[in-house]
Enzyme design. Structure first.
Site, PDB file in Angstrom:
ATOM      1  N   ASP A 158       0.828  -1.210   0.000  1.00 12.07           N
ATOM      2  CA  ASP A 158       0.000   0.000   0.000  1.00 12.07           C
ATOM      3  C   ASP A 158       0.863   1.261   0.000  1.00 12.07           C
ATOM      4  O   ASP A 158       0.608   2.205   0.735  1.00 12.07           O
ATOM      5  CB  ASP A 158      -0.959  -0.017   1.196  1.00 12.07           C
ATOM      6  CG  ASP A 158      -2.118   0.971   1.040  1.00 12.07           C
ATOM      7  OD1 ASP A 158      -2.341   1.472  -0.087  1.00 12.07           O
ATOM      8  OD2 ASP A 158      -2.790   1.255   2.044  1.00 12.07           O
ATOM      9  N   LYS A 160       2.044   4.727  -1.056  1.00 11.29           N
ATOM     10  CA  LYS A 160       1.419   5.922  -1.634  1.00 11.29           C
ATOM     11  C   LYS A 160       1.903   7.115  -0.815  1.00 11.29           C
ATOM     12  O   LYS A 160       2.399   6.942   0.309  1.00 11.29           O
ATOM     13  CB  LYS A 160      -0.103   5.818  -1.603  1.00 11.29           C
ATOM     14  CG  LYS A 160      -0.657   5.538  -0.218  1.00 11.29           C
ATOM     15  CD  LYS A 160      -2.173   5.438  -0.224  1.00 11.29           C
ATOM     16  CE  LYS A 160      -2.688   4.942   1.117  1.00 11.29           C
ATOM     17  NZ  LYS A 160      -4.140   4.947   1.205  1.00 11.29           N
ATOM     18  N   ASN A 163       1.349   7.382   2.922  1.00 12.18           N
ATOM     19  CA  ASN A 163       2.055   6.457   3.817  1.00 12.18           C
ATOM     20  C   ASN A 163       3.550   6.742   3.885  1.00 12.18           C
ATOM     21  O   ASN A 163       4.294   5.996   4.514  1.00 12.18           O
ATOM     22  CB  ASN A 163       1.799   5.003   3.392  1.00 12.18           C
ATOM     23  CG  ASN A 163       0.368   4.591   3.695  1.00 12.18           C
ATOM     24  OD1 ASN A 163      -0.262   5.187   4.567  1.00 12.18           O
ATOM     25  ND2 ASN A 163      -0.138   3.604   2.974  1.00 12.18           N
ATOM     26  N   ASP A 176       2.411   2.404   7.888  1.00 11.01           N
ATOM     27  CA  ASP A 176       1.187   1.696   7.499  1.00 11.01           C
ATOM     28  C   ASP A 176       1.475   0.305   6.930  1.00 11.01           C
ATOM     29  O   ASP A 176       1.248   0.042   5.753  1.00 11.01           O
ATOM     30  CB  ASP A 176       0.382   2.542   6.501  1.00 11.01           C
ATOM     31  CG  ASP A 176      -1.100   2.197   6.576  1.00 11.01           C
ATOM     32  OD1 ASP A 176      -1.443   1.232   7.291  1.00 11.01           O
ATOM     33  OD2 ASP A 176      -1.905   2.864   5.905  1.00 11.01           O
ATOM     34  N   THR A 212      -4.786   0.685  -2.195  1.00 11.01           N
ATOM     35  CA  THR A 212      -5.560   1.863  -2.541  1.00 11.01           C
ATOM     36  C   THR A 212      -5.730   1.848  -4.047  1.00 11.01           C
ATOM     37  O   THR A 212      -4.766   1.595  -4.776  1.00 11.01           O
ATOM     38  CB  THR A 212      -4.800   3.129  -2.092  1.00 11.01           C
ATOM     39  OG1 THR A 212      -4.534   3.004  -0.688  1.00 11.01           O
ATOM     40  CG2 THR A 212      -5.601   4.384  -2.342  1.00 11.01           C
TER      41      THR A 212
HETATM   42  P1  ATP Z   1      -6.515   3.987   8.495  1.00 15.02           P
HETATM   43  O1  ATP Z   1      -6.308   3.134   9.689  1.00 15.02           O
HETATM   44  O2  ATP Z   1      -7.896   4.500   8.391  1.00 15.02           O
HETATM   45  O3  ATP Z   1      -5.981   3.402   7.229  1.00 15.02           O
HETATM   46  P2  ATP Z   1      -4.138   5.461   9.017  1.00 15.02           P
HETATM   47  O4  ATP Z   1      -3.385   4.278   8.604  1.00 15.02           O
HETATM   48  O5  ATP Z   1      -3.737   6.773   8.494  1.00 15.02           O
HETATM   49  O6  ATP Z   1      -5.677   5.311   8.726  1.00 15.02           O
HETATM   50  P3  ATP Z   1      -2.997   5.693  11.636  1.00 15.02           P
HETATM   51  O7  ATP Z   1      -1.853   4.835  11.328  1.00 15.02           O
HETATM   52  O8  ATP Z   1      -3.674   5.549  12.950  1.00 15.02           O
HETATM   53  O9  ATP Z   1      -4.172   5.498  10.604  1.00 15.02           O
HETATM   54  O10 ATP Z   1      -2.555   7.189  11.466  1.00 15.02           O
HETATM   55  C1  ATP Z   1      -3.422   8.259  11.727  1.00 15.02           C
HETATM   56  C2  ATP Z   1      -2.747   9.565  11.348  1.00 15.02           C
HETATM   57  O11 ATP Z   1      -1.656   9.821  12.225  1.00 15.02           O
HETATM   58  C3  ATP Z   1      -2.188   9.564   9.945  1.00 15.02           C
HETATM   59  O12 ATP Z   1      -2.839  10.553   9.207  1.00 15.02           O
HETATM   60  C4  ATP Z   1      -0.726   9.884  10.046  1.00 15.02           C
HETATM   61  O13 ATP Z   1      -0.410  10.994   9.270  1.00 15.02           O
HETATM   62  C5  ATP Z   1      -0.504  10.203  11.520  1.00 15.02           C
HETATM   63  N1  ATP Z   1       0.640   9.410  11.969  1.00 15.02           N
HETATM   64  C6  ATP Z   1       0.698   8.066  11.965  1.00 15.02           C
HETATM   65  N2  ATP Z   1       1.881   7.631  12.428  1.00 15.02           N
HETATM   66  C7  ATP Z   1       2.603   8.733  12.723  1.00 15.02           C
HETATM   67  C8  ATP Z   1       3.943   8.944  13.232  1.00 15.02           C
HETATM   68  N3  ATP Z   1       4.750   7.926  13.508  1.00 15.02           N
HETATM   69  N4  ATP Z   1       4.355  10.222  13.403  1.00 15.02           N
HETATM   70  C9  ATP Z   1       3.528  11.247  13.092  1.00 15.02           C
HETATM   71  N5  ATP Z   1       2.282  11.105  12.627  1.00 15.02           N
HETATM   72  C10 ATP Z   1       1.813   9.875  12.436  1.00 15.02           C
END
Ligand code: ATP
Length: 321
Positions: A158, A160, A163, A176, A212
């Protein structure tokens, strides 16, 4: 539901037993060891918060996952995949590193590298497009990281610009891994950790659509099969998108997007750099076996001037333009 957490001991604390004899105890981090700060983002099953280790003052991003919601939505498998892949990918600067995991009654906690710059997509949207120098640099950091993941037997599936996160040096941190595929599962169960006893074997998911729409590879659409080269298809889409400002295959809905992908129906905008066009054309190839390999991509003229390996991560990121 049973949520086993066999997270590794995270440190050794010197202590004394009842007789005053020195002993080493393993200590495990928990919620109480962190000061939680602002919300960095929300996912479908998670909230990511900035946090500071009370002892070391090191900053992290902590992903808090709601157990009940995950069970209700049958996502336990994906949470386990995310944890297991991150645990395999702990020694490369381009992957968001997982430091600790723990849980309480309500939530699971993943303590991760803080990527304070946020998503590469956010920068791209603000800039509309990247110039060739920035595309070369970010493309190189993404590719170097994909090479590392593949060497460690992980297909991301995934990739993109959402991520691809950026740290405070504006360097890449790929995240992700919930839909990743582990190619050669470790032979002992001791390292990996299933939260749930009824977790299905990994390969049952190989045939389901993950990813995606805009970045999904034609082989996944045709034979429901992703391979390492599927990540390179997505990489081709990303290079195109950084320079053109939009992904190559985009339509009104997913079905129409898929139709375009399997027909290789895309065009380059006017002014798209010639050398980059050649690279993209060698990546957006329907037959995954005929797609450029990572080694060949690194040697492509588009990446002329890039130092691969360690040096790429010691370099200052170019100013976005
Ligand atoms: P979904 O689970 O719906 O696919 P997601 O994978 O974006 O969404 P999360 O991994 O919980 O869900 O991330 C949520 C948000 O937090 C994201 O938009 C990302 O930009 C931010 N984020 C995730 N990991 C980090 C990190 N290590 N540092 C800073 N921001 C982060």
């Amino acid at each position: 539901e049973e949520w086993k957490d066999r997270g590794a001991a995270v440190g050794i604390q010197q202590d004394y037993d009842a007789n005053g004899k020195p002993v080493s105890r393993y200590i495990k981090k928990g919620v109480k060891d962190f000061n939680f700060g602002q919300t960095l983002g929300e996912g479908s099953y998670s909230t990511v918060l900035a946090a500071t280790d009370r002892q070391t003052l090191k900053e992290y991003a902590i992903k808090v996952l709601d157990k009940r919601h995950i069970i209700k939505e049958k996502k336990v498998k994906y949470v386990n995949i995310e944890k297991d892949t991150l645990n395999r990918l702990t020694d490369h600067p381009g992957v968001v590193r997982l430091y600790y995991t723990f849980q309480d009654e309500r939530s699971l906690y993943f303590v991760l590298d803080l990527a304070s710059g946020g998503e590469l997509l956010g920068f791209l949207k603000r800039m509309t497009t990247f110039d060739e120098e920035c595309t070369r640099f970010y493309g190189a950091q993404i590719l170097d990281t994909v090479e590392y993941m593949h060497r460690r037997g992980v297909i991301h599936r995934d990739l993109k610009p959402e991520n691809v996160l950026l740290d405070d040096n504006m360097h890449v941190k790929i995240t992700d891994f919930g839909t990743a595929k582990i190619l050669d599962p470790p032979n002992t169960g001791s390292g990996s950790s299933a939260f749930q006893p009824d977790a299905a074997p990994d390969n049952t998911r190989a045939s389901s659509f993950v990813g995606t729409a805009e970045y999904v590879s034609p082989e996944l659409l045709a034979d429901k099969n992703a391979c390492k080269a599927s990540d390179l298809w997505a990489f081709g889409c990303i290079i195109y998108q950084l320079l053109a400002g939009r992904p190559p295959f985009k339509a009104g809905n997913e079905y129409q997007t898929f139709q375009k992908i399997v027909a290789l129906d895309y065009e380059f905008p006017r002014g798209f750099p010639e050398v980059a066009r050649d690279l993209v054309e060698r990546l957006l190839v329907l037959d995954p076996q005929r797609r450029l390999s990572i080694e060949h991509i690194k040697n492509h003229q588009f990446f002329d001037g890039i130092t691969w390996g360690r040096g790429l991560w010691q370099q200052k990121a170019p100013r976005l333009k």
